[in-house]
Design a protein around this motif. Structure first.
Motif, PDB file in Angstrom:
ATOM      1  N   LEU A  39       0.827  -1.212   0.000  1.00  0.00           N
ATOM      2  CA  LEU A  39       0.000   0.000   0.000  1.00  0.00           C
ATOM      3  C   LEU A  39       0.859   1.260   0.000  1.00  0.00           C
ATOM      4  CD1 LEU A  39      -2.758  -1.136   2.519  1.00  0.00           C
ATOM      5  CD2 LEU A  39      -3.072  -0.680   0.075  1.00  0.00           C
ATOM      6  N   LYS A  40       1.935   1.242   0.757  1.00  0.00           N
ATOM      7  CA  LYS A  40       2.834   2.397   0.778  1.00  0.00           C
ATOM      8  C   LYS A  40       3.429   2.626  -0.604  1.00  0.00           C
ATOM      9  CE  LYS A  40       7.009   4.214   3.016  1.00  0.00           C
ATOM     10  NZ  LYS A  40       8.066   3.936   4.039  1.00  0.00           N
ATOM     11  N   PHE A  41       3.871   1.547  -1.249  1.00  0.00           N
ATOM     12  CA  PHE A  41       4.408   1.664  -2.602  1.00  0.00           C
ATOM     13  C   PHE A  41       3.362   2.221  -3.556  1.00  0.00           C
ATOM     14  CE2 PHE A  41       4.134  -0.514  -6.706  1.00  0.00           C
ATOM     15  CZ  PHE A  41       5.220   0.052  -7.357  1.00  0.00           C
ATOM     16  N   MET A  42       2.152   1.676  -3.502  1.00  0.00           N
ATOM     17  CA  MET A  42       1.095   2.100  -4.420  1.00  0.00           C
ATOM     18  C   MET A  42       0.751   3.570  -4.220  1.00  0.00           C
ATOM     19  SD  MET A  42      -1.020  -1.442  -3.950  1.00  0.00           S
ATOM     20  CE  MET A  42      -2.607  -0.887  -4.554  1.00  0.00           C
ATOM     21  N   ASP A  43       0.663   3.993  -2.978  1.00  0.00           N
ATOM     22  CA  ASP A  43       0.340   5.390  -2.703  1.00  0.00           C
ATOM     23  C   ASP A  43       1.410   6.335  -3.243  1.00  0.00           C
ATOM     24  OD1 ASP A  43      -1.988   4.644  -1.441  1.00  0.00           O
ATOM     25  OD2 ASP A  43      -1.155   4.760   0.594  1.00  0.00           O
ATOM     26  N   GLY A  44       2.652   5.844  -3.288  1.00  0.00           N
ATOM     27  CA  GLY A  44       3.741   6.684  -3.771  1.00  0.00           C
ATOM     28  C   GLY A  44       3.908   6.682  -5.278  1.00  0.00           C
ATOM     29  N   HIS A  45       3.148   5.830  -5.977  1.00  0.00           N
ATOM     30  CA  HIS A  45       3.324   5.721  -7.424  1.00  0.00           C
ATOM     31  C   HIS A  45       2.010   5.818  -8.192  1.00  0.00           C
ATOM     32  CE1 HIS A  45       7.136   4.140  -5.919  1.00  0.00           C
ATOM     33  NE2 HIS A  45       7.638   4.437  -7.101  1.00  0.00           N
ATOM     34  N   GLY A  46       1.041   6.461  -7.589  1.00  0.00           N
ATOM     35  CA  GLY A  46      -0.196   6.740  -8.292  1.00  0.00           C
ATOM     36  C   GLY A  46      -1.009   5.517  -8.646  1.00  0.00           C
ATOM     37  N   ILE A  47      -0.929   4.472  -7.824  1.00  0.00           N
ATOM     38  CA  ILE A  47      -1.632   3.218  -8.103  1.00  0.00           C
ATOM     39  C   ILE A  47      -2.787   3.062  -7.123  1.00  0.00           C
ATOM     40  CG2 ILE A  47      -1.439   0.701  -8.179  1.00  0.00           C
ATOM     41  CD1 ILE A  47       1.593   1.151  -8.788  1.00  0.00           C
ATOM     42  N   ARG A  48      -3.982   2.987  -7.659  1.00  0.00           N
ATOM     43  CA  ARG A  48      -5.146   2.793  -6.801  1.00  0.00           C
ATOM     44  C   ARG A  48      -5.320   1.330  -6.426  1.00  0.00           C
ATOM     45  NH1 ARG A  48      -8.139   4.531  -2.762  1.00  0.00           N
ATOM     46  NH2 ARG A  48     -10.260   3.711  -2.796  1.00  0.00           N
ATOM     47  N   THR A  49      -5.184   0.433  -7.430  1.00  0.00           N
ATOM     48  CA  THR A  49      -5.449  -0.988  -7.203  1.00  0.00           C
ATOM     49  C   THR A  49      -4.339  -1.834  -7.806  1.00  0.00           C
ATOM     50  OG1 THR A  49      -7.827  -0.556  -7.339  1.00  0.00           O
ATOM     51  CG2 THR A  49      -7.125  -2.864  -7.494  1.00  0.00           C
ATOM     52  N   GLY A  50      -3.829  -2.778  -7.042  1.00  0.00           N
ATOM     53  CA  GLY A  50      -2.842  -3.731  -7.529  1.00  0.00           C
ATOM     54  C   GLY A  50      -3.454  -5.115  -7.604  1.00  0.00           C
ATOM     55  N   ILE A  51      -3.366  -5.751  -8.772  1.00  0.00           N
ATOM     56  CA  ILE A  51      -3.877  -7.110  -8.930  1.00  0.00           C
ATOM     57  C   ILE A  51      -2.714  -8.069  -8.678  1.00  0.00           C
ATOM     58  CG2 ILE A  51      -5.066  -8.736 -10.431  1.00  0.00           C
ATOM     59  CD1 ILE A  51      -6.327  -6.405 -11.858  1.00  0.00           C
ATOM     60  N   LEU A  52      -2.785  -8.761  -7.557  1.00  0.00           N
ATOM     61  CA  LEU A  52      -1.671  -9.560  -7.061  1.00  0.00           C
ATOM     62  C   LEU A  52      -1.556 -10.889  -7.804  1.00  0.00           C
ATOM     63  CD1 LEU A  52      -2.287  -9.018  -3.233  1.00  0.00           C
ATOM     64  CD2 LEU A  52      -0.698  -7.748  -4.708  1.00  0.00           C
ATOM     65  N   SER A  53      -0.321 -11.318  -8.006  1.00  0.00           N
ATOM     66  CA  SER A  53      -0.072 -12.630  -8.611  1.00  0.00           C
ATOM     67  C   SER A  53       1.211 -13.201  -8.032  1.00  0.00           C
ATOM     68  CB  SER A  53       0.055 -12.522 -10.131  1.00  0.00           C
ATOM     69  OG  SER A  53       1.114 -11.638 -10.501  1.00  0.00           O
ATOM     70  N   LEU A  54       1.273 -14.518  -7.986  1.00  0.00           N
ATOM     71  CA  LEU A  54       2.503 -15.201  -7.596  1.00  0.00           C
ATOM     72  C   LEU A  54       3.436 -15.231  -8.800  1.00  0.00           C
ATOM     73  CD1 LEU A  54       3.514 -16.716  -5.002  1.00  0.00           C
ATOM     74  CD2 LEU A  54       2.977 -18.831  -6.229  1.00  0.00           C
ATOM     75  N   SER A  55       4.686 -14.937  -8.583  1.00  0.00           N
ATOM     76  CA  SER A  55       5.665 -14.940  -9.668  1.00  0.00           C
ATOM     77  C   SER A  55       6.254 -16.339  -9.833  1.00  0.00           C
ATOM     78  CB  SER A  55       6.767 -13.917  -9.380  1.00  0.00           C
ATOM     79  OG  SER A  55       7.658 -13.816 -10.466  1.00  0.00           O
ATOM     80  N   THR A  56       7.200 -16.447 -10.756  1.00  0.00           N
ATOM     81  CA  THR A  56       7.943 -17.683 -10.916  1.00  0.00           C
ATOM     82  C   THR A  56       8.693 -17.989  -9.614  1.00  0.00           C
ATOM     83  OG1 THR A  56       9.586 -18.798 -12.318  1.00  0.00           O
ATOM     84  CG2 THR A  56       9.974 -16.484 -11.857  1.00  0.00           C
ATOM     85  N   PRO A  57       8.838 -19.224  -9.194  1.00  0.00           N
ATOM     86  CA  PRO A  57       8.622 -20.460  -9.933  1.00  0.00           C
ATOM     87  C   PRO A  57       7.265 -21.119  -9.715  1.00  0.00           C
ATOM     88  CG  PRO A  57       9.831 -20.955  -7.960  1.00  0.00           C
ATOM     89  CD  PRO A  57       9.587 -19.471  -7.940  1.00  0.00           C
ATOM     90  N   GLY A  58       6.302 -20.393  -9.139  1.00  0.00           N
ATOM     91  CA  GLY A  58       5.010 -21.014  -8.891  1.00  0.00           C
ATOM     92  C   GLY A  58       5.054 -22.027  -7.775  1.00  0.00           C
ATOM     93  N   VAL A  59       4.286 -23.116  -7.918  1.00  0.00           N
ATOM     94  CA  VAL A  59       4.149 -24.072  -6.819  1.00  0.00           C
ATOM     95  C   VAL A  59       4.473 -25.507  -7.204  1.00  0.00           C
ATOM     96  CG1 VAL A  59       2.417 -22.673  -5.612  1.00  0.00           C
ATOM     97  CG2 VAL A  59       1.660 -24.373  -7.306  1.00  0.00           C
ATOM     98  N   TYR A  60       4.739 -25.775  -8.484  1.00  0.00           N
ATOM     99  CA  TYR A  60       4.945 -27.157  -8.903  1.00  0.00           C
ATOM    100  C   TYR A  60       6.426 -27.499  -8.956  1.00  0.00           C
ATOM    101  CZ  TYR A  60       4.749 -31.486 -11.601  1.00  0.00           C
ATOM    102  OH  TYR A  60       4.895 -32.782 -12.015  1.00  0.00           O
ATOM    103  N   PHE A  61       6.812 -28.511  -8.183  1.00  0.00           N
ATOM    104  CA  PHE A  61       8.195 -28.990  -8.191  1.00  0.00           C
ATOM    105  C   PHE A  61       8.233 -30.517  -8.303  1.00  0.00           C
ATOM    106  CE2 PHE A  61       8.279 -24.895  -6.123  1.00  0.00           C
ATOM    107  CZ  PHE A  61       9.359 -24.271  -6.723  1.00  0.00           C
ATOM    108  N   GLY A  62       7.289 -31.063  -9.060  1.00  0.00           N
ATOM    109  CA  GLY A  62       7.256 -32.496  -9.294  1.00  0.00           C
ATOM    110  C   GLY A  62       6.326 -33.275  -8.394  1.00  0.00           C
TER     111      GLY A  62
END
Length: 319
Positions: A39-62
């Motif tokens: 929220l602090k980052f968003m307020d400082g960069h003109g962002i009202r809403t952030g759509i969150l996602s998990l980045s690589t490598p995800g959750v699958y490791f075999g």
């Protein structure tokens, strides 16, 4: 106030799991994340809403069971964040590819029970790109539900180059490979109601658009059409229309070098704002934002990129 379609979440337990595995996604240390820091980052960069996602490598490791458990935990974690601040956050649900059965079950749960705003898929999953026929049941499901799918790069199924972090160039190639895979496999035609959002301005897709065109013609044994393209320039946009089906975010890509290629290839209604926080620190986002803000765009196009196009993709965020 922008809608950020490329903002990552790093749940604390997931962060511990990654560190225990010694994983440095993209060749960098896993960043710290919290709701308050976002929220602090968003307020400082003109962002009202952030759509969150998990980045690589995800959750699958075999381990399928492990992947399904982690996907569920992460999605419920993200849903809780959104429930607390629905005006400030959304989320793309994490799936279990290459485990298609688990991915279908988790997608249905996340969309129907957790009210996810969309789905995040890695560009390659255990070395298989999204046009791979084994992923067809999932793509068909997402098509029938008209889901927004954020495509994020992963590690290339190839050795790293010593001294070069994989986020520098490998990530861009990974996204490019999966876009071409979706095109050549016919997936963009068969599953046209999926709203694919390609990270980082589509990787190399805009820059190599004509190479993709030649590859498409070659795959259809229509190389002889090249002379027709030379003589009838209006045919080129027709053949490249498939690239305008994709959405493209501008995370770490809104530079004077990259924007002209993107604007030449992308539909103006298919470009969204992205930050890549927290993997891109606030200073890096600020630097790229300055390039973007100084680039000469019409007020209507800037408004569309900052917010309007995402409001169309995610109607609940419309104000």
């Amino acid at each position: 106030m922008r809608i950020d379609t490329h903002q990552h979440v790093v749940p604390p337990r997931y962060a511990d799991w990654m560190r225990d595995k010694g994983i440095r996604p993209g060749g960098i240390d896993l960043p710290a994340w919290s709701e308050s820091s976002a929220l602090k980052f968003m307020d400082g960069h003109g962002i009202r809403t952030g759509i969150l996602s998990l980045s690589t490598p995800g959750v699958y490791f075999g381990d399928v069971t492990e992947a399904r458990s982690w996907a569920r935990e992460i999605n419920e974690y993200c849903a809780d964040v959104v429930t607390r601040r629905p005006d400030r956050f959304g989320f793309f649900a994490t799936l279990t590819l290459p485990d298609v059965e688990g991915a279908l079950a988790e997608a249905a749960y996340a969309l129907d029970e957790l009210h996810a705003d969309g789905i995040v898929l890695l560009a390659n999953n255990d070395g298989r790109y999204l046009g791979d026929p084994t992923f067809a049941p999932l793509l068909d499901f997402l098509h029938r539900r008209s889901v927004a799918v954020f495509v994020h790069p992963g590690e290339l199924p190839a050795p790293e180059v010593p001294g070069i972090p994989t986020f520098t160039a490998d990530f861009l190639l990974d996204t490019t490979r999966t876009a071409i895979s979706l095109i050549l496999s016919g997936s963009m035609d068969r599953y046209a109601d999926i709203k694919f959002i390609l990270a980082h301005a589509g990787g190399f897709v805009p820059y190599i658009a004509y190479r993709i065109l030649l590859t498409m013609l070659n795959a259809k044994n229509k190389v002889q059409q090249l002379w027709a393209l030379v003589d009838q320039k209006h045919q080129v946009p027709k053949h490249l229309a498939v690239l305008r089906q994709f959405y493209y975010d501008i995370a770490l890509s809104a530079s004077p070098a990259a924007l002209p290629s993107l604007l030449e290839v992308a539909d103006p209604d298919h470009i969204t704002y992205g930050s890549d926080f927290p993997f891109a620190p606030a200073a890096a986002v600020g630097f790229i934002n300055k390039q973007y803000e100084n680039y000469k765009l019409s007020p209507a196009l800037r408004t569309a990129i900052d917010r309007g196009n995402s409001e169309t993709l995610f109607p609940r965020l419309k104000v």
